[in-house]
Design an enzyme around this catalytic site. Structure first.
Site, PDB file in Angstrom:
ATOM      1  N   ARG A  74       0.852  -1.193   0.000  1.00 54.10           N
ATOM      2  CA  ARG A  74       0.000   0.000   0.000  1.00 54.10           C
ATOM      3  C   ARG A  74       0.888   1.242   0.000  1.00 54.10           C
ATOM      4  NH1 ARG A  74      -2.413   3.070   4.845  1.00 54.10           N
ATOM      5  NH2 ARG A  74      -3.680   4.582   3.744  1.00 54.10           N
ATOM      6  N   HIS A 118      -2.762  10.949   0.902  1.00 51.80           N
ATOM      7  CA  HIS A 118      -2.180  10.710   2.220  1.00 51.80           C
ATOM      8  C   HIS A 118      -1.508  12.024   2.648  1.00 51.80           C
ATOM      9  CE1 HIS A 118      -0.741   7.300   5.019  1.00 51.80           C
ATOM     10  NE2 HIS A 118      -0.400   8.430   5.605  1.00 51.80           N
ATOM     11  N   GLU A 163      -7.117   8.525   6.600  1.00 49.44           N
ATOM     12  CA  GLU A 163      -7.368   9.141   7.900  1.00 49.44           C
ATOM     13  C   GLU A 163      -7.852  10.594   7.817  1.00 49.44           C
ATOM     14  OE1 GLU A 163      -3.986   8.647  10.453  1.00 49.44           O
ATOM     15  OE2 GLU A 163      -4.194   6.486  10.528  1.00 49.44           O
ATOM     16  N   ASN A 290      -6.999   1.663  10.147  1.00 43.91           N
ATOM     17  CA  ASN A 290      -5.672   1.880  10.720  1.00 43.91           C
ATOM     18  C   ASN A 290      -5.818   1.800  12.230  1.00 43.91           C
ATOM     19  OD1 ASN A 290      -4.850   2.384   8.133  1.00 43.91           O
ATOM     20  ND2 ASN A 290      -4.342   4.542   8.455  1.00 43.91           N
ATOM     21  N   TYR A 292      -3.704   1.503  15.942  1.00 47.91           N
ATOM     22  CA  TYR A 292      -2.443   1.552  16.687  1.00 47.91           C
ATOM     23  C   TYR A 292      -2.618   1.314  18.181  1.00 47.91           C
ATOM     24  CZ  TYR A 292      -0.211   3.249  12.486  1.00 47.91           C
ATOM     25  OH  TYR A 292       0.286   3.325  11.213  1.00 47.91           O
ATOM     26  N   GLU A 349      -3.168  -0.174   8.218  1.00 48.91           N
ATOM     27  CA  GLU A 349      -1.980   0.207   8.983  1.00 48.91           C
ATOM     28  C   GLU A 349      -2.077  -0.395  10.371  1.00 48.91           C
ATOM     29  OE1 GLU A 349      -0.993   4.424   9.260  1.00 48.91           O
ATOM     30  OE2 GLU A 349      -1.558   4.728   7.163  1.00 48.91           O
TER      31      GLU A 349
HETATM   32  C1  FCB Z   1      -0.877   7.175  10.822  1.00 50.33           C
HETATM   33  C2  FCB Z   1      -0.518   7.725   9.457  1.00 50.33           C
HETATM   34  C3  FCB Z   1       0.817   7.274   8.949  1.00 50.33           C
HETATM   35  C4  FCB Z   1       1.847   7.210  10.048  1.00 50.33           C
HETATM   36  C5  FCB Z   1       1.318   6.416  11.214  1.00 50.33           C
HETATM   37  C6  FCB Z   1       2.314   6.241  12.342  1.00 50.33           C
HETATM   38  O1  FCB Z   1      -1.734   8.065  11.458  1.00 50.33           O
HETATM   39  O2  FCB Z   1      -1.494   7.374   8.517  1.00 50.33           O
HETATM   40  O3  FCB Z   1       1.200   8.134   7.904  1.00 50.33           O
HETATM   41  O4  FCB Z   1       2.222   8.479  10.412  1.00 50.33           O
HETATM   42  O5  FCB Z   1       0.174   7.023  11.719  1.00 50.33           O
END
Ligand code: FCB
Length: 443
Positions: A74, A118, A163, A290, A292, A349
């Site tokens: 991607r 992006h 995002e 995405n 985290y 992500e």
């Molecule tokens: C996300 C973004 C990516 C990167 C990661 C750590 O929010 O999409 O570009 O910065 O975080």
């Protein structure tokens, strides 16, 4: 753990974070180029002038993808490389760069997923109001149509925006990202126009792309949990949940903005015109998630937004200060599935920054990242077992890169990048991921 045979095993990147040479070959400047060259915006003035020099080293980077056994990649297209002024004049050299990249990926059996936006809006468009200007909807749809015409026959997976919440909040409300504004009304307009731009691009896609190509959007999602069961903490967690998780998904899947956010922003509500909410519901083929971390939130009257996150004892935190909370991936996939129906999902992500340093042998030993990936894959598998249509996993990121306002200080890569020599080295986590993917694909 055996994932489906057609599962996509990938890694993700973004144009401004890895390419370098953003003005090469008649490309226009983006808002990130301009922002990072403005004193006081990024860590020690770091910028994307050279980044990982992927712009020249992309062939080598495809070799690394092969060593990682990936069957998907991607990446994003820099809008201003294609249209230096954002619309109108096309720059063939910019198009050629991405065409060569796509062809080489396909020759190597790697499925490309293109993200059209992006975060690197052409600076010339920002001079005309950027996302705050409703004309940006048409500019984006024109750019998207051009890309579908040029590459729609070769690229099976497309994401409109990456995002939009982060663009709206960090770019237009909190000012930490380009274009660096702190303007609630502007943020609200930008958010609505991004959604419209996404929807118009999806409509255009149906006209150009072959039947089997798919299009979706990528959103950052995560559990927003109250630190205690006090009514105030619950109220604040619910508000953040509505703001982060629902603001862009409710319009797409339900044709309405979450009432809790509308009440909160009052007179700064999105500038909805007649027919907009129907347009926003234009069906998509997949949703990119995405993920985290989660936020555990408590009410805090001293904070401008009435809350702060509460550190969790005994938990691992990444270099970003983000708690490692793998269960959250399952929880959020489950929530999306239950809330919005059985739309195919990709984890577009998921990854972690840790303080990696090569040892005397030149090896980068990063057991925490290896564990992070393994735990999140376990949760992905759990989701699939429970009937959630998860179709692929893209680790963020293929290589260490320009982490926006943090510059080169946060390393997320499977590949370590020496930002002096630009040499890439496979980290221990990269070797582990390569073996994992091989055993899934060929084992
Ligand atoms: C996300 C973004 C990516 C990167 C990661 C750590 O929010 O999409 O570009 O910065 O975080």
């Amino acid at each position: 753990m055996r994932f489906p045979n057609d599962f996509l095993w990938g890694a993700a990147t973004a144009s401004y974070q890895i390419e370098g040479y953003p003005l090469a070959d008649s490309s226009g400047a983006s808002i990130w180029h301009r922002f990072s060259h403005t004193p006081g915006t990024t860590h020690e003035g770091h910028n994307g002038d050279i980044a990982c020099d992927h712009y020249h080293r992309w062939r080598e980077d495809i070799e690394w993808m092969k060593r990682l056994n990936l069957n998907a990649y991607r990446f994003s297209v820099a809008w201003a490389r294609i249209l230096p002024e954002g619309h109108g004049r096309v720059n063939p050299a910019g198009l050629d760069f991405y065409k060569r990249l796509v062809d080489a990926l396909l020759e190597n059996g790697i499925t490309p997923m293109i993200t059209l936006y992006h975060w690197d809006l052409p600076a010339a468009l920002h001079d005309r109001g950027g996302w705050m200007n409703r004309d940006c909807v048409g500019w984006f749809a024109d750019y998207a149509s051009l890309m579908f015409r040029e590459l729609g026959d070769r690229v099976p997976l497309w994401a409109t925006l990456n995002e939009p919440w982060v663009v709206m909040a960090l770019g237009y409300l909190f000012g930490q990202h380009a274009p660096g504004l702190r303007d609630l009304g502007g943020a609200s307009r930008a958010g609505h126009h991004m959604l419209l731009a996404h929807a118009q691009a999806v409509k255009a896609f149906r006209a150009f792309a072959p039947q089997n190509a798919q299009i979706g959007i990528v959103t950052n999602l995560g559990p927003q949990q109250p630190a205690t069961d006090s009514p105030q903490d619950q109220m604040i967690a619910t508000l953040w949940h509505n703001f982060i998780n629902r603001f862009f998904l409710d319009p797409i899947f339900r044709g309405e903005y979450p009432q809790a956010v509308l009440s909160f922003v009052g007179e700064f509500a999105p500038p909805i015109e007649e027919g907009d909410m129907e347009t926003l519901q234009t069906p998509i083929d997949f949703l990119g998630v995405n993920y985290y971390t989660r936020n555990v939130l408590t009410y805090d009257a001293t904070d401008a937004f009435g809350s702060r996150t509460v550190p969790q004892e005994g938990k691992t935190y990444t270099e970003m200060g983000w708690e490692v909370y793998p269960e959250g991936l399952y929880e959020i996939l489950r929530w999306v599935h239950d809330e919005y129906g059985a739309i195919p999902l990709y984890i577009t992500e998921n990854g972690a920054a840790f303080p990696d340093e090569p040892n005397e042998q030149g090896e980068v030993d990063d057991p925490l990242r290896e564990e992070y990936i393994r735990l999140h894959l376990e949760q992905s598998y759990r989701a699939i077992q429970d009937g959630i249509p998860l179709k692929g996993f893209f680790y963020w990121s293929l290589m260490d890169n320009f982490e926006w306002a943090f510059g080169y200080t946060k390393r997320f890569g499977l590949l370590y990048v020496d930002f002096e020599s630009l040499q890439r080295t496979l980290k221990r986590s990269g070797r582990w991921y390569a073996e994992w993917v091989a055993s899934q694909r060929f084992g």
